[in-house]
Design an enzyme around this catalytic site. Structure first.
Site, PDB file in Angstrom:
ATOM      1  N   ILE A  12       0.931  -1.014   0.252  1.00  0.00           N
ATOM      2  CA  ILE A  12       0.107   0.025  -0.057  1.00  0.00           C
ATOM      3  C   ILE A  12       1.109   1.152  -0.091  1.00  0.00           C
ATOM      4  CG2 ILE A  12      -2.427   0.892   0.499  1.00  0.00           C
ATOM      5  CD1 ILE A  12      -2.502  -1.455   2.833  1.00  0.00           C
ATOM      6  N   LEU A  35      13.546  -2.049   4.157  1.00  0.00           N
ATOM      7  CA  LEU A  35      13.262  -3.184   3.535  1.00  0.00           C
ATOM      8  C   LEU A  35      13.514  -4.838   3.941  1.00  0.00           C
ATOM      9  CD1 LEU A  35      15.960  -1.822   1.313  1.00  0.00           C
ATOM     10  CD2 LEU A  35      13.080  -1.379   0.971  1.00  0.00           C
ATOM     11  N   ALA A  85       5.301  -1.949   9.048  1.00  0.00           N
ATOM     12  CA  ALA A  85       4.402  -3.126   9.828  1.00  0.00           C
ATOM     13  C   ALA A  85       4.778  -4.364   9.074  1.00  0.00           C
ATOM     14  CB  ALA A  85       2.813  -3.007  10.128  1.00  0.00           C
ATOM     15  N   THR A 136      -6.320  -1.258  10.350  1.00  0.00           N
ATOM     16  CA  THR A 136      -6.763  -1.926  10.130  1.00  0.00           C
ATOM     17  C   THR A 136      -8.416  -3.172  10.620  1.00  0.00           C
ATOM     18  OG1 THR A 136      -6.988  -4.729   9.796  1.00  0.00           O
ATOM     19  CG2 THR A 136      -5.044  -4.191  11.272  1.00  0.00           C
ATOM     20  N   ASP A 137      -9.171  -3.195   9.604  1.00  0.00           N
ATOM     21  CA  ASP A 137     -10.162  -3.626  10.295  1.00  0.00           C
ATOM     22  C   ASP A 137     -10.466  -4.838  11.065  1.00  0.00           C
ATOM     23  OD1 ASP A 137     -10.207  -5.393   8.878  1.00  0.00           O
ATOM     24  OD2 ASP A 137     -11.930  -4.783   7.270  1.00  0.00           O
ATOM     25  N   GLU A 138      -9.055  -4.803  10.810  1.00  0.00           N
ATOM     26  CA  GLU A 138      -9.156  -6.268  11.958  1.00  0.00           C
ATOM     27  C   GLU A 138      -8.723  -6.624  13.357  1.00  0.00           C
ATOM     28  OE1 GLU A 138      -6.238  -9.714  10.411  1.00  0.00           O
ATOM     29  OE2 GLU A 138      -6.420  -8.546   8.099  1.00  0.00           O
ATOM     30  N   TYR A 161      -1.315 -10.344  14.507  1.00  0.00           N
ATOM     31  CA  TYR A 161      -0.783  -9.562  14.113  1.00  0.00           C
ATOM     32  C   TYR A 161      -2.044  -8.294  14.054  1.00  0.00           C
ATOM     33  CZ  TYR A 161      -2.321  -6.243   9.900  1.00  0.00           C
ATOM     34  OH  TYR A 161      -3.097  -5.481   9.561  1.00  0.00           O
ATOM     35  N   ALA A 163      -3.333  -8.287  17.462  1.00  0.00           N
ATOM     36  CA  ALA A 163      -3.568  -7.492  18.510  1.00  0.00           C
ATOM     37  C   ALA A 163      -2.037  -6.980  18.614  1.00  0.00           C
ATOM     38  CB  ALA A 163      -3.048  -8.210  19.249  1.00  0.00           C
ATOM     39  N   LYS A 165      -1.516  -4.781  16.128  1.00  0.00           N
ATOM     40  CA  LYS A 165      -2.225  -3.427  14.892  1.00  0.00           C
ATOM     41  C   LYS A 165      -3.212  -2.676  16.552  1.00  0.00           C
ATOM     42  CE  LYS A 165      -1.984  -2.068  11.881  1.00  0.00           C
ATOM     43  NZ  LYS A 165      -0.566  -0.910  10.952  1.00  0.00           N
ATOM     44  N   ARG A 225     -14.932 -11.539   3.433  1.00  0.00           N
ATOM     45  CA  ARG A 225     -13.787 -10.367   3.492  1.00  0.00           C
ATOM     46  C   ARG A 225     -14.048  -9.127   3.075  1.00  0.00           C
ATOM     47  NH1 ARG A 225     -12.334 -12.662   7.144  1.00  0.00           N
ATOM     48  NH2 ARG A 225     -10.328 -13.165   7.985  1.00  0.00           N
TER      49      ARG A 225
HETATM   50  P1  NAD Z   1       3.075  -5.041   3.883  1.00  0.00           P
HETATM   51  O1  NAD Z   1       3.800  -5.622   4.684  1.00  0.00           O
HETATM   52  O2  NAD Z   1       3.290  -4.994   1.781  1.00  0.00           O
HETATM   53  O3  NAD Z   1       4.385  -3.654   3.199  1.00  0.00           O
HETATM   54  C1  NAD Z   1       5.055  -3.412   4.972  1.00  0.00           C
HETATM   55  C2  NAD Z   1       6.074  -1.843   4.508  1.00  0.00           C
HETATM   56  O4  NAD Z   1       6.995  -1.867   6.155  1.00  0.00           O
HETATM   57  C3  NAD Z   1       7.665  -3.184   3.991  1.00  0.00           C
HETATM   58  O5  NAD Z   1       7.947  -2.238   2.786  1.00  0.00           O
HETATM   59  C4  NAD Z   1       8.342  -2.982   4.805  1.00  0.00           C
HETATM   60  O6  NAD Z   1       9.990  -2.929   4.493  1.00  0.00           O
HETATM   61  C5  NAD Z   1       7.954  -1.907   5.882  1.00  0.00           C
HETATM   62  N1  NAD Z   1       9.477  -2.718   7.220  1.00  0.00           N
HETATM   63  C6  NAD Z   1       8.165  -3.942   8.168  1.00  0.00           C
HETATM   64  N2  NAD Z   1       8.780  -3.401   9.884  1.00  0.00           N
HETATM   65  C7  NAD Z   1       9.868  -2.312   9.408  1.00  0.00           C
HETATM   66  C8  NAD Z   1      10.587  -1.231  10.583  1.00  0.00           C
HETATM   67  N3  NAD Z   1      10.523  -1.459  11.446  1.00  0.00           N
HETATM   68  N4  NAD Z   1      11.046  -0.523   9.640  1.00  0.00           N
HETATM   69  C9  NAD Z   1      10.682   0.359   8.528  1.00  0.00           C
HETATM   70  N5  NAD Z   1      10.179  -0.586   7.763  1.00  0.00           N
HETATM   71  C10 NAD Z   1       9.225  -1.303   8.186  1.00  0.00           C
HETATM   72  O7  NAD Z   1       1.825  -4.415   4.023  1.00  0.00           O
HETATM   73  P2  NAD Z   1       0.496  -3.493   3.314  1.00  0.00           P
HETATM   74  O8  NAD Z   1       0.098  -4.562   3.122  1.00  0.00           O
HETATM   75  O9  NAD Z   1       1.521  -2.567   2.128  1.00  0.00           O
HETATM   76  O10 NAD Z   1       0.406  -2.588   4.257  1.00  0.00           O
HETATM   77  C11 NAD Z   1       0.247  -1.599   5.140  1.00  0.00           C
HETATM   78  C12 NAD Z   1       0.084  -0.841   6.448  1.00  0.00           C
HETATM   79  O11 NAD Z   1      -1.257  -1.014   6.164  1.00  0.00           O
HETATM   80  C13 NAD Z   1       0.227  -1.986   8.090  1.00  0.00           C
HETATM   81  O12 NAD Z   1       0.411  -1.720   8.650  1.00  0.00           O
HETATM   82  C14 NAD Z   1      -1.107  -2.609   7.611  1.00  0.00           C
HETATM   83  O13 NAD Z   1      -1.417  -3.036   8.797  1.00  0.00           O
HETATM   84  C15 NAD Z   1      -2.629  -1.819   7.085  1.00  0.00           C
HETATM   85  N6  NAD Z   1      -2.606  -2.066   7.246  1.00  0.00           N
HETATM   86  C16 NAD Z   1      -3.253  -3.581   5.278  1.00  0.00           C
HETATM   87  C17 NAD Z   1      -4.144  -3.983   4.399  1.00  0.00           C
HETATM   88  C18 NAD Z   1      -4.128  -4.910   3.514  1.00  0.00           C
HETATM   89  O14 NAD Z   1      -4.984  -5.389   3.120  1.00  0.00           O
HETATM   90  N7  NAD Z   1      -2.601  -5.035   3.140  1.00  0.00           N
HETATM   91  C19 NAD Z   1      -5.272  -3.349   5.690  1.00  0.00           C
HETATM   92  C20 NAD Z   1      -5.623  -2.736   6.458  1.00  0.00           C
HETATM   93  C21 NAD Z   1      -4.688  -2.056   7.122  1.00  0.00           C
HETATM   94  P1  TYD Z   2      -5.288 -12.762   4.014  1.00  0.00           P
HETATM   95  O1  TYD Z   2      -5.124 -12.104   3.079  1.00  0.00           O
HETATM   96  O2  TYD Z   2      -4.389 -14.006   4.196  1.00  0.00           O
HETATM   97  O3  TYD Z   2      -5.584 -11.500   4.220  1.00  0.00           O
HETATM   98  P2  TYD Z   2      -6.331 -11.169   6.027  1.00  0.00           P
HETATM   99  O4  TYD Z   2      -5.920 -12.360   6.751  1.00  0.00           O
HETATM  100  O5  TYD Z   2      -5.506 -10.276   6.425  1.00  0.00           O
HETATM  101  O6  TYD Z   2      -7.561 -11.259   6.346  1.00  0.00           O
HETATM  102  O7  TYD Z   2      -6.492 -13.562   3.849  1.00  0.00           O
HETATM  103  C1  TYD Z   2      -7.463 -13.248   3.037  1.00  0.00           C
HETATM  104  C2  TYD Z   2      -8.510 -14.533   3.834  1.00  0.00           C
HETATM  105  O8  TYD Z   2      -8.399 -15.290   2.422  1.00  0.00           O
HETATM  106  C3  TYD Z   2      -8.257 -15.316   5.225  1.00  0.00           C
HETATM  107  O9  TYD Z   2     -10.033 -15.457   5.300  1.00  0.00           O
HETATM  108  C4  TYD Z   2      -7.343 -16.695   4.846  1.00  0.00           C
HETATM  109  C5  TYD Z   2      -7.843 -16.470   3.412  1.00  0.00           C
HETATM  110  N1  TYD Z   2      -6.539 -17.182   3.474  1.00  0.00           N
HETATM  111  C6  TYD Z   2      -6.624 -18.304   2.013  1.00  0.00           C
HETATM  112  O10 TYD Z   2      -8.296 -19.149   2.487  1.00  0.00           O
HETATM  113  N2  TYD Z   2      -5.283 -19.168   1.782  1.00  0.00           N
HETATM  114  C7  TYD Z   2      -4.488 -19.157   1.709  1.00  0.00           C
HETATM  115  O11 TYD Z   2      -3.455 -19.180   1.612  1.00  0.00           O
HETATM  116  C8  TYD Z   2      -4.161 -17.682   2.102  1.00  0.00           C
HETATM  117  C9  TYD Z   2      -3.021 -16.897   2.226  1.00  0.00           C
HETATM  118  C10 TYD Z   2      -5.752 -17.195   2.801  1.00  0.00           C
END
Ligand code: NAD
Ligand code: TYD
Length: 362
Positions: A12, A35, A85, A136-138, A161, A163, A165, A225
């Site tokens: 993101i 990274l 994160a 996150t909504d989690e 995770y 918890a 957040k 989801r």
């Molecule tokens: P991601 O795992 O793709 O990216 C995380 C980034 O943070 C990476 O570039 C990593 O190198 C960096 N990072 C990790 N630990 C670090 C540290 N200690 N110092 C500096 N950089 C560090 O994550 P994402 O999916 O892009 O999510 C971004 C944010 O959005 C997170 O806070 C996540 O909780 C939140 N979020 C994600 C989703 C989703 O569906 N992906 C949904 C809601 C909220």
């Molecule tokens: P995920 O993409 O890990 O996001 P989150 O756990 O944050 O919601 O998973 C999305 C949904 O898909 C979740 O209900 C778990 C399920 N899932 C599978 O069924 N198989 C998989 O291999 C993965 C990664 C997730």
């Protein structure tokens, strides 16, 4: 205006960095990223040459006080947009410790730095500054078949995770209430789109379905989801930064609740349509129901009325359109995916699924 983006090389964060640099010519982005396995410089490789004066990368840990302080000493930061994160639930089950360090201590370190550097006593100088914490909504836990998460839903996280957040969200709120730091929290639903690391459901299924590898659906596949296309999330975040009030929280959702089974089926059908069958069989034949994730939340669903009514934002991309765009991106960027499927990811995949990522692996 200087914006500190943390985790800008992740999924993101990289989408938001591109989005804001394109959208607003008056911003300079400083991207602080450690990274980790999820941070990929390839996500932003073109930015340094495209925006030589407006994009600065700093490799470092958000939990490293000295590194964070140096950024605040070098730049007058107006917005902190905090994405960094550890973000994957399954990894938090295998190894929770790093989640506590990055998500809790890392967020605390950023809050302390902002508190020390921002002119809290001078309302004129403080005006417009924002510490936006991306959550996150989690954190709300699991819903049954009905109901929605509102901004007032009590926190009830299920995984290490969520918890961690939740804990960081509480700290962010405390810094607003106690010290008057101008923080905002957003709680968003599941994102998908370009540059998402293939450990998450949608890119994992696209990759495996392309290669003819089994599609591991946890439990009965009935978990729900609320999916949001990542560009919609980026747009919502900018609205919140520009119009949101300090101390507030905004839920962000995609208005696209889907069962996991439906998501995987849609990807299979879309790929069959675009590329033809694989080994003369429809890709849905690759679906396997595997052991459930421990503590697996049944359903997430966002009530997006606050952000709609107060800031006038709602998602624009339908799930079907978003999936088409996402598949298109993964098909057009095979080298990006191959670059990620390195030793450490293969090792994680074996551990998590007991299987292989390609036919060639022994
Ligand atoms: P991601 O795992 O793709 O990216 C995380 C980034 O943070 C990476 O570039 C990593 O190198 C960096 N990072 C990790 N630990 C670090 C540290 N200690 N110092 C500096 N950089 C560090 O994550 P994402 O999916 O892009 O999510 C971004 C944010 O959005 C997170 O806070 C996540 O909780 C939140 N979020 C994600 C989703 C989703 O569906 N992906 C949904 C809601 C909220
Ligand atoms: P995920 O993409 O890990 O996001 P989150 O756990 O944050 O919601 O998973 C999305 C949904 O898909 C979740 O209900 C778990 C399920 N899932 C599978 O069924 N198989 C998989 O291999 C993965 C990664 C997730």
């Amino acid at each position: 205006m200087n914006i500190l983006i943390t985790g800008g090389c992740g999924f993101i964060g990289s989408n938001f960095t591109r989005y804001i640099l394109k959208k607003n010519e008056n911003v300079r982005v400083v991207n602080l990223d450690k990274l980790t396995y999820a941070g990929n410089p390839a996500n932003l490789v073109d930015l340094a040459s495209h925006y030589p004066d407006r994009y600065q990368f700093v490799k470092g840990d958000i939990g490293d006080k000295v590194a964070v302080q140096k950024i605040f000493d070098t730049y007058d930061i107006t917005w902190i947009v905090h994405f960094a994160a550890e973000s994957h639930v399954d990894r938090s089950i295998i190894g929770p410790e790093v989640f506590l360090h990055t998500n809790i201590i890392g967020t605390f370190t950023l809050l302390e730095a902002a508190l020390g550097c921002w002119p809290l006593e001078d309302p004129e100088q403080l005006k417009g500054r924002r510490f936006l914490h991306i959550s996150t909504d989690e954190v709300y836990g699991s819903l049954d078949e009905s109901g929605y998460f509102t901004e007032k839903t009590a926190y009830d996280p299920s995984s290490p995770y969520s918890a961690s957040k939740a804990s960081s969200d509480h700290l962010v709120n405390a810094y607003y209430r106690t010290y008057g730091l101008p923080t905002i929290i957003t709680n968003c639903s599941n994102n998908y789109g370009p540059y998402q690391f293939p450990e998450k459901l949608i890119p994992l299924m696209i990759h495996n379905a392309l290669k003819g590898i089994e599609l591991p659906v946890y439990g009965d596949g009935e978990n729900v989801r609320d999916w949001i296309y990542v560009e919609d999330h980026c747009e919502a975040l900018l609205e919140v930064l520009e119009k949101g009030d300090p101390g507030e929280r905004y839920n962000i959702g995609g208005n696209s609740e889907r069962r996991n089974k439906e998501v995987v089926l849609l990807i299979c059908n879309e790929l069959d349509k675009q590329l033809g069958l694989i080994n003369d069989r429809p890709r849905k034949d690759l679906i396997r129901f595997v052991s459930d994730r421990p503590g697996h939340d049944r359903r997430y669903a966002i009530d997006g009325s606050k952000i709609r009514e107060e800031l006038g934002w709602e998602p624009a991309v339908s799930f079907e359109e978003g999936i088409r765009l996402t598949i298109e991106w993964y098909l057009q960027n095979p080298e990006w995916v191959e670059g990620i499927l390195n030793g450490s990811y293969r090792e994680y995949y074996r551990k998590q699924y007991g299987g292989r990522l390609s036919e060639q692996e022994s």
